[in-house]
Every structure is written in structure tokens, then in C-alpha cells.
Scaffold this motif. Sequence first.
Motif, mmCIF file in Angstrom:
data_model
loop_
_atom_site.group_PDB
_atom_site.id
_atom_site.type_symbol
_atom_site.label_atom_id
_atom_site.label_comp_id
_atom_site.label_asym_id
_atom_site.label_seq_id
_atom_site.Cartn_x
_atom_site.Cartn_y
_atom_site.Cartn_z
ATOM 1 N N THR A 1 0.978 -1.270 0.089
ATOM 2 C CA THR A 1 -0.125 0.217 0.077
ATOM 3 C C THR A 1 0.950 1.343 -0.067
ATOM 4 O OG1 THR A 1 -1.828 -1.068 1.136
ATOM 5 C CG2 THR A 1 -1.831 1.304 1.099
ATOM 6 N N LEU A 2 1.925 1.238 0.630
ATOM 7 C CA LEU A 2 2.666 2.323 0.963
ATOM 8 C C LEU A 2 3.566 2.588 -0.465
ATOM 9 C CD1 LEU A 2 4.308 4.609 2.417
ATOM 10 C CD2 LEU A 2 5.849 3.000 3.101
ATOM 11 N N LEU B 1 1.076 6.474 -6.846
ATOM 12 C CA LEU B 1 -0.095 7.192 -7.515
ATOM 13 C C LEU B 1 -0.208 8.565 -6.874
ATOM 14 C CD1 LEU B 1 -2.873 4.169 -7.371
ATOM 15 C CD2 LEU B 1 -1.374 4.993 -9.226
ATOM 16 N N LEU B 2 0.320 8.856 -5.837
ATOM 17 C CA LEU B 2 -0.114 10.167 -5.249
ATOM 18 C C LEU B 2 0.261 11.461 -6.110
ATOM 19 C CD1 LEU B 2 -1.265 11.764 -2.742
ATOM 20 C CD2 LEU B 2 1.287 11.718 -1.717
ATOM 21 N N PRO B 3 1.246 11.399 -6.829
ATOM 22 C CA PRO B 3 1.509 12.598 -7.639
ATOM 23 C C PRO B 3 0.618 12.791 -8.809
ATOM 24 C CG PRO B 3 3.673 11.357 -7.475
ATOM 25 C CD PRO B 3 2.489 10.542 -6.546
ATOM 26 N N LEU B 4 -0.061 11.702 -9.392
ATOM 27 C CA LEU B 4 -0.920 11.747 -10.431
ATOM 28 C C LEU B 4 -2.197 12.395 -9.709
ATOM 29 C CD1 LEU B 4 -0.327 8.070 -12.127
ATOM 30 C CD2 LEU B 4 0.284 10.403 -12.882
ATOM 31 N N ALA B 5 -2.574 11.859 -8.565
ATOM 32 C CA ALA B 5 -3.854 12.320 -7.839
ATOM 33 C C ALA B 5 -3.494 13.862 -7.539
ATOM 34 C CB ALA B 5 -3.909 11.754 -6.335
ATOM 35 N N GLY B 6 -2.431 14.298 -7.187
ATOM 36 C CA GLY B 6 -1.871 15.687 -7.159
ATOM 37 C C GLY B 6 -2.263 16.457 -8.469
ATOM 38 N N LEU C 1 6.509 10.629 2.848
ATOM 39 C CA LEU C 1 6.490 8.882 2.698
ATOM 40 C C LEU C 1 7.571 8.321 2.128
ATOM 41 C CD1 LEU C 1 2.889 9.044 0.988
ATOM 42 C CD2 LEU C 1 3.286 8.033 3.143
ATOM 43 N N VAL C 2 8.619 9.100 1.225
ATOM 44 C CA VAL C 2 9.614 8.262 0.904
ATOM 45 C C VAL C 2 10.619 8.259 1.972
ATOM 46 C CG1 VAL C 2 9.580 8.925 -1.367
ATOM 47 C CG2 VAL C 2 10.604 10.700 -0.097
ATOM 48 N N VAL C 3 10.651 9.237 2.984
ATOM 49 C CA VAL C 3 11.570 9.210 4.320
ATOM 50 C C VAL C 3 10.976 8.135 4.983
ATOM 51 C CG1 VAL C 3 12.066 10.179 6.435
ATOM 52 C CG2 VAL C 3 12.085 11.593 4.349
ATOM 53 N N VAL C 4 9.756 7.885 5.026
ATOM 54 C CA VAL C 4 9.156 6.646 6.119
ATOM 55 C C VAL C 4 9.853 5.404 5.184
ATOM 56 C CG1 VAL C 4 7.091 5.672 6.637
ATOM 57 C CG2 VAL C 4 6.986 7.805 6.961
ATOM 58 N N LEU C 5 9.384 5.227 3.832
ATOM 59 C CA LEU C 5 9.889 4.282 3.149
ATOM 60 C C LEU C 5 11.334 3.976 3.341
ATOM 61 C CD1 LEU C 5 8.606 2.275 0.954
ATOM 62 C CD2 LEU C 5 9.348 3.916 -0.755
ATOM 63 N N ALA C 6 12.114 5.051 3.103
ATOM 64 C CA ALA C 6 13.568 4.666 3.495
ATOM 65 C C ALA C 6 13.832 4.023 4.906
ATOM 66 C CB ALA C 6 14.592 5.952 3.175
ATOM 67 N N ASN C 7 13.376 4.594 5.748
ATOM 68 C CA ASN C 7 13.611 3.977 7.112
ATOM 69 C C ASN C 7 13.014 2.582 7.228
ATOM 70 O OD1 ASN C 7 14.674 6.351 8.240
ATOM 71 N ND2 ASN C 7 12.813 7.207 8.726
ATOM 72 N N ARG C 8 11.999 2.357 6.882
ATOM 73 C CA ARG C 8 11.503 0.836 6.604
ATOM 74 C C ARG C 8 12.280 0.057 5.892
ATOM 75 N NH1 ARG C 8 4.779 1.199 6.237
ATOM 76 N NH2 ARG C 8 5.207 -1.045 6.031
ATOM 77 N N PHE C 9 12.803 0.531 4.861
ATOM 78 C CA PHE C 9 13.589 -0.255 3.976
ATOM 79 C C PHE C 9 14.924 -0.571 4.774
ATOM 80 C CE2 PHE C 9 17.265 -0.362 1.005
ATOM 81 C CZ PHE C 9 16.873 -1.533 0.175
ATOM 82 N N MET C 10 15.580 0.495 5.481
ATOM 83 C CA MET C 10 16.948 0.247 5.961
ATOM 84 C C MET C 10 16.687 -0.455 7.213
ATOM 85 S SD MET C 10 19.007 1.648 4.273
ATOM 86 C CE MET C 10 20.383 1.870 5.230
ATOM 87 N N ASP C 11 15.356 -0.701 7.733
ATOM 88 C CA ASP C 11 15.137 -1.759 8.849
ATOM 89 C C ASP C 11 14.955 -3.270 8.209
ATOM 90 O OD1 ASP C 11 15.316 0.224 10.953
ATOM 91 O OD2 ASP C 11 13.478 0.677 10.910
ATOM 92 N N ILE D 1 11.651 -2.436 -4.518
ATOM 93 C CA ILE D 1 12.696 -1.491 -4.000
ATOM 94 C C ILE D 1 14.002 -2.171 -3.406
ATOM 95 C CG2 ILE D 1 13.098 0.221 -1.971
ATOM 96 C CD1 ILE D 1 10.042 0.752 -2.019
ATOM 97 N N GLU D 2 15.091 -1.612 -4.079
ATOM 98 C CA GLU D 2 16.212 -2.196 -3.781
ATOM 99 C C GLU D 2 17.187 -0.610 -3.256
ATOM 100 O OE1 GLU D 2 18.894 -0.627 -6.152
ATOM 101 O OE2 GLU D 2 17.051 -0.066 -7.250
ATOM 102 N N ALA D 3 18.459 -0.648 -3.026
ATOM 103 C CA ALA D 3 18.948 0.547 -2.268
ATOM 104 C C ALA D 3 19.380 1.435 -3.293
ATOM 105 C CB ALA D 3 20.419 -0.007 -1.756
#
Length: 488
Positions: free
Chosen positions: A5-6, A12-17, A45-55, A76-78
Motif C-alpha cells: 500500500t505504501l 499514485l499520489l503525484p497523479l492524484a495531485g 512518505l519516501v522518508v518513511v519508506l527509506a527508514n522501513r527499507f533500512m530496517d 525497492i532496492e538500495a
Amino acid sequence: MSAETLLLTILLLPLAGAAGIIITRRNPDVREGVTLLCSALIAALVVVLANRFMDGETFALTLIEPVPGIAISFKIEALGMLFALIAGILWLVTSIYAIGYMRGHNEQNQTRFFAAFAVSIAATMGIAFSANLFTLFLFYELLTLSTYPLVTHAGTPEAKQGGRVYLGILLGTSIALFLLGILVTWSLTGRVDFEPGGILSGHIDPAWAGLLYALFLFGIGKAAVMPFHRWLPAAMVAPTPVSALLHAVAVVKAGVFTILKVTIYIFGSDFILSNDVTGGLIWMAAATILIASMVAMTKDNLKARLAYSTVSQLSYIVLGAMLASKAGLIGASMHIAMHAFAKITLFFAAGAIFVAWHKKKVSELNGLGRAMPVTFTAFFIGTLSIIGLPPFGGMWSKWYLALGAVETTQLLLLAVLMISSLLNIIYLLPIPIRGFFSKPESGEHYTEIEEAPKSILLAMVITSTACIILFFYPDPFYRLASLAVGGY
């Protein structure tokens, strides 16, 4: 929020924007509020995504499989996370800047501008998170098409001509060469997925691998390796926020990012090094670095000088990719980030000068720093980061690129990097020096401070401050770059 979902929300969010921007077009304040809200959400959201990816969390999503074995899918890869992080954060900063610029310069068709801007970020996110070459190619083409209205925004004959060059070169190279490279890869391996270590080893005669790499190198025209670079200076007819988007956030970075993805996840660094795949090709990047720098020295138009500087700096990343050593790949990946913050600062400053004083030429800037101290200080900081001096973030990426040249015993390439840094000094440093220390020409006297609108200044302060912070705290981008070199 689940991983899928994230990931889908960010896509999709930029398209909605963009849809929201069009719907609210009759109320500029609301329209720009939609732009800021959407870009702020993406940045968060990309900051949240990056934190979850690094975890250690994994993110994968498949939308559809139009051809058996080839799907529109995301993973998603590094390296993709690094690119998305830069694009997401800098879209917010560029949106703040663009609002001040478009209003300050009384630009027409602002709704179309902000909507196309949002669609281009959606395409950028699609490129960053692509799980295979097929998906990447689709979003790569969408990025070209969505930025075309931005390049031709002014609607003048010059803008239309620049747009034709832009579209012609980018679509021509991608369809004739990039797509051919993808088809050859698929025919050899039966797949186009990105995998650590690459997928070509054992499937292609090393004698032909260099030719296949050349298809990707020149087919990915957004990387602006000579002779397929002319689209980039031609696109300078666009408004400055577009130039910032093209040169720092989306288009050119999508090009060099794709070169890195192909190098790491299609060819594999071990395969390249053991078979000298990029042997002769690497000198195309070296030549681009030096030739573009020398052309930049001849340009009096400020944006044109910065455009050729970008052509040169992009080939730093291409050169690091083709070195294929660990340090070279880390340096190339980090330079995506370090160059982004420094170059966007320079373009922001160029736009501020144009909005406040309507000056476009370097020769017209004598003494202007006294009236625009914030703008010229920001330009000075961005310049020093591009040159690669401490304490600015650009030092780290150049350091690792130099280490990569040493690792592979390519001392002539090390000399190219050093000479290029000297050329950076010659064509960039005189600009703030003129602004602060030269005597104004034509009888002008700058006795009062007259800067660009506050939102423009805010954006410049953010990006120039980031150039300093990244020297002391490059860890987020360094960790992602190291992970990219090591695999998923």
C-alpha cells in the motif's frame, strides 16, 4: 500501512495531485496548496519508506503481466531508494521555489506547468522502483513525454524548437538503442529482471558484451553522454524551475540512475571487470567530462553555462559506473545525491537573479552580489560543492570516484577527474566573485538589497544548507550506495 500500500501510494499520489491541480485551476492559492500538500506528503512518505527499507523490510508489487515472464512490477532496492529519496525531497523544495518564481515572473499556463510537474514526479518514482527493464522503459518514456510541456512552456518559436530537439533525441535514442538493448537482453537470457550480480554472465560472449553495453550507454539519452547531449542545452528555454527539475531532480538523474541499474543489476560488476566490457567506452564518458567543461567556459548565458556543467557532471556518474569497482560505484551513486543538491542550488540562484533583476548573462552580474547577498552566497556554496571542496558534500562523491580510478589502476581517468575539478573552478567560481567584488558596469549602483521573492530564497537556503550538512552527515546516501553495490 502495508508495504504494498505504501509503495502504491507513492506511485499514485503525484497523479492524484496532478488531477487536484487541474480541478482547482480557477483558484491559484488552492491550486498551489494542492501542489505543496502533495509534494510534502511524497517527501514524508519516501522518508518513511527509506527508514522501513533500512530496517530490513522488503517492498514488491506486481500490477500486470502483459507478456508471460515480463510484468509491470516494482521492487525497492538500495539504489532505487536513494534516487526516490532525492526526488521526493527535492520535489517539495522545487515546488516551494516554483510558486515564487511563477508568480514573481507572471508566467502563463501555471496550471499546466504544475500538473505536468506532478506527472513527471510520478514517472520518476516509477523509474526508481522498477523491478525490471520493461517497467523502467515504460516510465522512462512517460518521463520524456510528461516533461515535454514543461520544456515548451513559453510557447515561443525558440521553446518549440528546443522541445523538438528534446523530444527527438530522447525518444530517438531510447527507441532505436535502449529498447534494442532490452530486446537483446531478453533474447539472450529470457528475462529482464534486475538481480544482484547481473543476469548476463554465461549468456553472452564477452566479445559482444561491450557492444550491448554501448546500446544501453547511448540509448539512455538522458545520461547526456556525447554526442547525444544536445537535448539538454536545448531544454534551457524552459522556466528555471523546469531547468532545476531537468538537471537535478528527475530527467538527467533518471538517465544516470538507469546506467547504474543496468551496470549493477543487468551486467554485474564482476562480469564487467573480468571481461573488460567497458574498456573503450569509458573514454566517451571521460571525453564528455572534459569537453563539456571547456564548452561551459565559453558560455556567457548563465543557464547555458550551468547546462554544460551538468553534461560534464553526469559523466562523472557514468564514468564511476563503468569503472565497476566498489569505490567507483559508491562514488557514482553518491554523486547522484551530491550533485543534485549543489546543481539545484545553482539553478535556483540563476532563476532568482532573473526574477529580481532580469539578468541572464554572466557578464551582467558584476557587483550584483551586493544587492542579492543571499542568492550569491547560495551560489558560492553550490559552486564549492560542485568543485568538490570540503566542507561540502560534493567532496565525498568525488573522493570515492577518485578511489575507484585508483582501485582499477586507471590513473589517466584520475587525471581527468582532477583536471575537470580545476575546470569547474574556472567556469563557476568567477560568477560569485563577479557578484561580490567586481565593479558594476553601465553605470549601475547596487546600494540596496533587492532579493527574489521569499519562497525562492527559502528554497535556496534549504538546498545550500544541505550541501554543507551532507559533508558532515553523508551517512544516509553512503549506506544506500554501499547496499546497492553489495546487492538487494
